[in-house]
Design an enzyme around this catalytic site. Structure first.
Site, PDB file in Angstrom:
ATOM      1  N   GLY A  84      -4.803   5.687 -12.138  1.00 25.36           N
ATOM      2  CA  GLY A  84      -4.265   6.105 -10.852  1.00 25.36           C
ATOM      3  C   GLY A  84      -2.983   5.358 -10.560  1.00 25.36           C
ATOM      4  O   GLY A  84      -2.783   4.232 -11.031  1.00 25.36           O
ATOM      5  N   GLN A 144       3.696   1.889  -5.667  1.00 23.85           N
ATOM      6  CA  GLN A 144       3.661   1.099  -6.897  1.00 23.85           C
ATOM      7  C   GLN A 144       4.880   1.327  -7.778  1.00 23.85           C
ATOM      8  O   GLN A 144       5.114   0.566  -8.718  1.00 23.85           O
ATOM      9  CB  GLN A 144       2.406   1.410  -7.704  1.00 23.85           C
ATOM     10  CG  GLN A 144       1.134   0.904  -7.060  1.00 23.85           C
ATOM     11  CD  GLN A 144      -0.053   1.230  -7.926  1.00 23.85           C
ATOM     12  OE1 GLN A 144      -0.623   2.304  -7.834  1.00 23.85           O
ATOM     13  NE2 GLN A 144      -0.418   0.289  -8.795  1.00 23.85           N
ATOM     14  N   CYS A 148      -5.667  -3.407 -11.404  1.00 26.74           N
ATOM     15  CA  CYS A 148      -4.549  -2.655 -10.835  1.00 26.74           C
ATOM     16  C   CYS A 148      -3.298  -2.863 -11.676  1.00 26.74           C
ATOM     17  O   CYS A 148      -3.018  -3.989 -12.098  1.00 26.74           O
ATOM     18  CB  CYS A 148      -4.309  -3.137  -9.401  1.00 26.74           C
ATOM     19  SG  CYS A 148      -2.971  -2.293  -8.541  1.00 26.74           S
ATOM     20  N   LEU A 149      -2.559  -1.786 -11.893  1.00 29.37           N
ATOM     21  CA  LEU A 149      -1.316  -1.873 -12.660  1.00 29.37           C
ATOM     22  C   LEU A 149      -0.305  -2.800 -11.985  1.00 29.37           C
ATOM     23  O   LEU A 149       0.549  -3.374 -12.658  1.00 29.37           O
ATOM     24  CB  LEU A 149      -0.704  -0.479 -12.838  1.00 29.37           C
ATOM     25  CG  LEU A 149      -1.510   0.495 -13.692  1.00 29.37           C
ATOM     26  CD1 LEU A 149      -0.913   1.899 -13.619  1.00 29.37           C
ATOM     27  CD2 LEU A 149      -1.602   0.018 -15.135  1.00 29.37           C
ATOM     28  N   HIS A 160      -9.096   3.458  -4.175  1.00 31.93           N
ATOM     29  CA  HIS A 160      -8.178   2.392  -4.589  1.00 31.93           C
ATOM     30  C   HIS A 160      -6.729   2.829  -4.345  1.00 31.93           C
ATOM     31  O   HIS A 160      -5.931   2.073  -3.773  1.00 31.93           O
ATOM     32  CB  HIS A 160      -8.424   2.074  -6.076  1.00 31.93           C
ATOM     33  CG  HIS A 160      -7.504   1.054  -6.663  1.00 31.93           C
ATOM     34  ND1 HIS A 160      -7.924  -0.191  -7.062  1.00 31.93           N
ATOM     35  CD2 HIS A 160      -6.182   1.096  -6.941  1.00 31.93           C
ATOM     36  CE1 HIS A 160      -6.893  -0.867  -7.563  1.00 31.93           C
ATOM     37  NE2 HIS A 160      -5.821  -0.102  -7.501  1.00 31.93           N
ATOM     38  N   GLU A 161      -6.410   4.054  -4.768  1.00 36.43           N
ATOM     39  CA  GLU A 161      -5.027   4.541  -4.628  1.00 36.43           C
ATOM     40  C   GLU A 161      -4.672   4.833  -3.164  1.00 36.43           C
ATOM     41  O   GLU A 161      -3.554   4.548  -2.727  1.00 36.43           O
ATOM     42  CB  GLU A 161      -4.790   5.771  -5.507  1.00 36.43           C
ATOM     43  CG  GLU A 161      -4.967   5.518  -6.993  1.00 36.43           C
ATOM     44  CD  GLU A 161      -4.191   4.330  -7.537  1.00 36.43           C
ATOM     45  OE1 GLU A 161      -3.080   4.024  -7.033  1.00 36.43           O
ATOM     46  OE2 GLU A 161      -4.698   3.682  -8.471  1.00 36.43           O
ATOM     47  N   HIS A 184      -3.581   1.806  -1.469  1.00 33.99           N
ATOM     48  CA  HIS A 184      -2.169   1.466  -1.718  1.00 33.99           C
ATOM     49  C   HIS A 184      -1.264   2.082  -0.649  1.00 33.99           C
ATOM     50  O   HIS A 184      -0.277   1.468  -0.246  1.00 33.99           O
ATOM     51  CB  HIS A 184      -1.714   1.955  -3.098  1.00 33.99           C
ATOM     52  CG  HIS A 184      -1.986   0.988  -4.202  1.00 33.99           C
ATOM     53  ND1 HIS A 184      -1.439  -0.273  -4.265  1.00 33.99           N
ATOM     54  CD2 HIS A 184      -2.769   1.106  -5.302  1.00 33.99           C
ATOM     55  CE1 HIS A 184      -1.859  -0.883  -5.357  1.00 33.99           C
ATOM     56  NE2 HIS A 184      -2.673  -0.065  -6.010  1.00 33.99           N
TER      57      HIS A 184
END
Length: 155
Positions: A46, A51, A88-89, A130-131, A134
């Site tokens: 995701g 991000q 997380c990225l 999660h996304e 963000h």
């Protein structure tokens, strides 16, 4: 298409609330395309627009069931609870245990501007939450317990 640089923890944009997309323009379509390319390049599941440095309410997800693009997503309802490990990225090298709903109902718009409703369960529901966090300026470590370094074998 292009692969964007992924913004990492410490950048203020990750703590900001993203702005709604008022109209789907060619630039939003390009953003979706490039975010998908970036997601796959980073081997993630995701990616939210903040991000990649864009404070808009846009997400791309592929939790194993194909690419889903969400514009202005909103969680309408949720049920169940489960705690699992997340990463997380934007926070490389750390993982933590996060409790999230096991089932959610989400309203969003697709790239054609058509309203969609999705009932999502299990791992995909975790990724959606999660996304969407963000977009609210919330990182998984804000919700996590037992935050720790990612061991080589867990990667």
């Amino acid at each position: 298409m292009a692969v964007y640089k992924i913004v990492e923890i410490g950048d203020e944009i990750l703590k900001e609330k993203a702005k709604a997309v008022p109209k789907i323009t060619p630039n939003i379509i390009k953003l979706l395309d490039n975010m998908a390319q970036t997601l796959y390049s980073a081997k993630g599941v995701g990616l939210a627009a903040p991000q990649v440095g864009v404070p808009k309410r846009v997400i791309v997800i592929d939790a194993g069931e194909g690419l889903i693009e969400l514009i202005n997503p909103e969680i309408l309802s949720s049920s169940g609870k489960d705690t699992d490990t997340e990463a997380c990225l934007s926070i490389p090298g750390l993982i933590g245990d996060v409790t999230r709903a096991t089932s959610i109902k989400v309203r969003y718009f697709d790239r054609q501007g058509k309203e969609q409703l999705a009932k999502v369960k299990g791992f995909p529901a975790r990724v959606f939450q999660h996304e969407i966090d963000h977009l609210e300026g919330i990182l998984f470590i804000d919700r996590a317990s037992n935050v720790r370094k990612l061991e080589q074998k867990e990667k």
